[in-house]
Write a protein that holds these residues in place. Sequence first.
Motif, mmCIF file in Angstrom:
data_model
loop_
_atom_site.group_PDB
_atom_site.id
_atom_site.type_symbol
_atom_site.label_atom_id
_atom_site.label_comp_id
_atom_site.label_asym_id
_atom_site.label_seq_id
_atom_site.Cartn_x
_atom_site.Cartn_y
_atom_site.Cartn_z
ATOM 1 N N ARG A 1 -0.136 -10.692 0.968
ATOM 2 C CA ARG A 1 -0.235 -10.915 2.414
ATOM 3 C C ARG A 1 1.069 -11.520 2.911
ATOM 4 O O ARG A 1 1.654 -12.375 2.251
ATOM 5 C CB ARG A 1 -1.387 -11.873 2.750
ATOM 6 N N ILE B 1 -4.427 -8.104 9.094
ATOM 7 C CA ILE B 1 -3.708 -8.711 7.981
ATOM 8 C C ILE B 1 -2.426 -7.919 7.767
ATOM 9 O O ILE B 1 -2.455 -6.700 7.642
ATOM 10 C CB ILE B 1 -4.561 -8.692 6.694
ATOM 11 N N ALA C 1 -4.459 -9.541 -0.348
ATOM 12 C CA ALA C 1 -5.529 -8.962 0.461
ATOM 13 C C ALA C 1 -5.978 -7.629 -0.111
ATOM 14 O O ALA C 1 -5.231 -6.946 -0.805
ATOM 15 C CB ALA C 1 -5.065 -8.764 1.895
ATOM 16 N N SER D 1 -1.710 -15.490 -2.160
ATOM 17 C CA SER D 1 -1.999 -14.978 -0.830
ATOM 18 C C SER D 1 -1.929 -13.452 -0.873
ATOM 19 O O SER D 1 -0.879 -12.852 -0.729
ATOM 20 C CB SER D 1 -0.976 -15.531 0.167
ATOM 21 N N GLN E 1 -10.759 -5.095 5.855
ATOM 22 C CA GLN E 1 -9.702 -5.922 5.273
ATOM 23 C C GLN E 1 -10.281 -7.278 4.891
ATOM 24 O O GLN E 1 -11.109 -7.832 5.601
ATOM 25 C CB GLN E 1 -8.555 -6.087 6.256
ATOM 26 N N TYR E 2 -9.845 -7.782 3.738
ATOM 27 C CA TYR E 2 -10.362 -9.040 3.226
ATOM 28 C C TYR E 2 -9.227 -9.853 2.616
ATOM 29 O O TYR E 2 -8.571 -9.392 1.683
ATOM 30 C CB TYR E 2 -11.439 -8.792 2.157
ATOM 31 N N PRO E 3 -8.997 -11.066 3.096
ATOM 32 C CA PRO E 3 -7.992 -11.920 2.475
ATOM 33 C C PRO E 3 -8.526 -12.486 1.155
ATOM 34 O O PRO E 3 -9.709 -12.773 1.026
ATOM 35 C CB PRO E 3 -7.790 -13.036 3.504
ATOM 36 N N ILE F 1 0.449 -6.898 5.357
ATOM 37 C CA ILE F 1 0.611 -6.853 3.906
ATOM 38 C C ILE F 1 2.031 -6.442 3.539
ATOM 39 O O ILE F 1 2.722 -5.775 4.297
ATOM 40 C CB ILE F 1 -0.418 -5.923 3.239
#
Length: 159
Positions: free
Chosen positions: A157, A55, A87, A85, A130-132, A57
């Motif tokens: 993001r 991801i 993260a 959007s 990592q997590y959206p 950022i």
Amino acid sequence: MKIYLIPCTILVILGVMGAGCMNTSPAGQNGTVITAALTAAANITPAVTVTQPAISIGDQYLYKSYSFSNQSETITEQLRIADPSWAIVYTVLPLSDSPQDCWFEMTVTNLDTRKNQTFTWTYLNDTYQQYPMYTTGPYQIMLTGNLVNVKLDVAKRLP
């Protein structure tokens, strides 16, 4: 001679010849039969590990490091997310030679909807997570852990 001996002798001779034929055939001498069985087993494709794409950022809402030296420590952060959007990205560094004693948990709660999501880490997980995320609003992040340092990055993001 007894009558039983002749059929038994013939069976034994046929068995020995059959076993000898199998070992003296070109396939048996070259090990082709064994190799074919091993090749079939070796051609099995291992399970594919699916990894998340990295991801990217941008602007940060929160960027801090935390240290947890015992299980009773809890840290709470509050922030407002303006971009849909975004993260959560964190890296965990174990502080013990006994990794089974090291763990981390983070609960992220949207204060408008009261929906929460819990993310955990143990020594069995990758240290980089990592997590959206997709919903704007005020959030509370509650962190707890044992014998770990955590570098937390909450950011927009990038496309």
